[in-house]
Enzyme design. Structure first.
Site, PDB file in Angstrom:
ATOM      1  CB  CYS A 251      -9.824  -2.233   3.660  1.00 30.34           C
ATOM      2  SG  CYS A 251      -9.933  -3.885   3.043  1.00 30.34           S
TER       3      CYS A 251
ATOM      4  CD  GLU B 293      -5.879  -0.406   2.240  1.00 24.55           C
ATOM      5  OE1 GLU B 293      -6.275  -0.705   1.222  1.00 24.55           O
ATOM      6  OE2 GLU B 293      -5.499  -1.541   3.380  1.00 24.55           O
TER       7      GLU B 293
ATOM      8  NE  ARG C 193      -3.619  -2.440   0.110  1.00 22.61           N
ATOM      9  CZ  ARG C 193      -3.381  -3.716  -0.440  1.00 22.61           C
ATOM     10  NH1 ARG C 193      -2.043  -3.859  -1.273  1.00 22.61           N
ATOM     11  NH2 ARG C 193      -4.247  -4.963  -0.461  1.00 22.61           N
TER      12      ARG C 193
END
Length: 307
Positions: A228, A298, A179
Site C-alpha cells: 500500500c 505508508e 504503521r
C-alpha cells in the site's frame, strides 16, 4: 581510514556488490546506484560495520526485502546493509497456559514465519498472510491488516545502536501506533524480536488464515508493487478514496495505479522512481480536491534527495 579498513575487511569475508543498481533489491524494481550492497545476517558483523561507519561518519542504510520502500533514481551514496533471508529458525522461549513466546531474527521472512506458526498451531499472525518483507521491517513499520498489527504481539525487541552496542527493549518500553514504532526512524536497527502467540487447533488456525487470505483477493498479485502506498486516514480507507477519485488505471511513464486496488502502484516493466513520485502526487491531489484529505505515505522514500 579506520572505517575503510573495516569495510574492506568485511568485503573480503562477505560478498559485497559495489556500484550496485538498487532496482535488484526492492520489490518495485526501481532506483539508482548504491555505493555498495552488503548482505549480513550475523549480529557481530552487523555491529562491526555499524560501529566503524559511525566512527567515520559513513552513511549506512538497512534494508530487508525491499518492500514498502521507494528508492530514488539518484541512488544511494552509502552502504546498503541487507538484513534478509536469515535461515535461523524461530525458537520457543517459554510457554504458559495457552500462550507461547517465540524469538525470531529480524532478517527472517515474515511469510515464512506465518507458515511456521500455522504448522505449529500457533495463532496470532494469520492477519499477516500475504504481507511481504522481513520480521524486522514489519516491526519497524508496525505492519498490519484488518485492524490488527504485529506490534500487538511484540514482547521484546533487541536493537543495534549507532555506536555498535545492543539494547534490549521490554514490552513496557515499547509504544506502537498505526504503521509506527520507536524503530521507524532507523536510529535503532531491529536484530531480533519476541512475539507472544496463542496455542489453538489446526482447524481454527487454518480457518483464520483462509479468512485473512480471502480479504486480500482484491490486491494485485503478479505485478511489481511495494504494498500500500498511502496510510488509511483516520476513520477512512485510502483505497476507497483513491478509487472514488478516479485514480485506478492512471499512469505516468512505466508506472500505473493498479486496476485491482487503487492504493497500489505497479511497475509495468520500465518505471522509474520519478514516474512513481509523479503518480503519487497526482493521486494525492485528486483525493485532496475531492475529500479535503491529504493522504500520508505508508511507503518510505530513501536515497539521495529524499526528505
Amino acid at each position: 581510514m579506520r572505517s575503510q579498513l573495516c569495510l574492506s575487511s568485511l568485503a573480503s569475508r562477505i560478498p559485497v556488490r559495489f556500484q550496485e543498481p538498487m532496482r535488484f533489491w526492492n520489490t518495485w524494481g526501481v532506483g539508482g546506484i548504491a555505493k555498495a550492497v552488503m548482505p549480513i545476517t550475523s549480529e557481530s558483523a552487523l555491529a562491526e560495520v555499524r560501529r566503524a561507519s559511525s566512527d567515520a561518519g559513513d552513511r549506512l542504510f538497512i534494508l530487508g526485502e525491499g518492500s514498502n520502500v521507494l528508492v530514488l533514481d539518484g541512488g544511494i551514496d552509502g552502504w546498503v546493509i541487507l538484513l534478509r533471508d536469515d535461515p535461523s529458525p524461530p525458537e520457543i522461549v517459554r510457554s504458559w497456559g495457552n500462550s507461547v513466546e517465540i524469538r525470531v531474527s529480524a532478517g527472517y521472512p515474515l511469510r515464512r514465519l506465518v507458515n511456521w506458526s500455522v504448522r505449529r498451531c500457533l495463532s496470532g499472525l494469520e492477519f499477516a498472510v500475504g504481507i511481504p518483507g522481513t520480521v524486522g521491517g514489519a516491526v519497524a513499520g508496525n505492519a498490519g491488516a484488518q485492524g490488527r498489527s504485529i506490534g500487538d504481539l511484540v514482547s521484546f525487541v533487541r536493537t543495534l545502536e549507532a555506536d555498535g552496542t545492543f539494547s534490549d527493549w521490554g514490552k513496557g518500553d515499547l509504544t506502537f501506533a498505526y504503521r509506527s514504532s520507536p524503530f521507524a526512524g532507523g536510529t535503532f536497527w531491529v536484530t531480533s524480536v519476541g512475539l507472544v502467540l496463542s496455542l489453538s487447533s489446526d482447524g481454527l488456525v487454518r480457518q483464520r488464515l483462509r479468512h485473512f487470505a480471502s480479504l486480500r483477493k482484491g490486491q494485485p498479485k503478479n505485478s511489481r508493487t511495494a504494498g500500500c502506498v498511502f496510510k488509511n486516514p483516520p476513520g477512512g480507507s485510502a483505497g476507497l478514496m483513491l478509487d472514488s477519485a478516479g485514480c485506478k488505471g492512471l499512469s505516468v511513464g512505466g508506472a500505473m495505479v493498479s486496476r485491482e486496488h487503487a492504493n497500489f502502484i505497479e511497475n509495468l516493466g520500465d518505471a522509474t522512481s520519478d514516474d512513481i513520485l509523479k503518480l503519487i502526487d497526482i493521486c494525492r491531489s485528486r483525493v485532496r480536491d475531492q475529500f479535503g484529505v491529504n493522504l500520508e505515505l505508508e511507503i518510505k522514500v530513501i536515497g539521495d534527495g529524499a526528505l
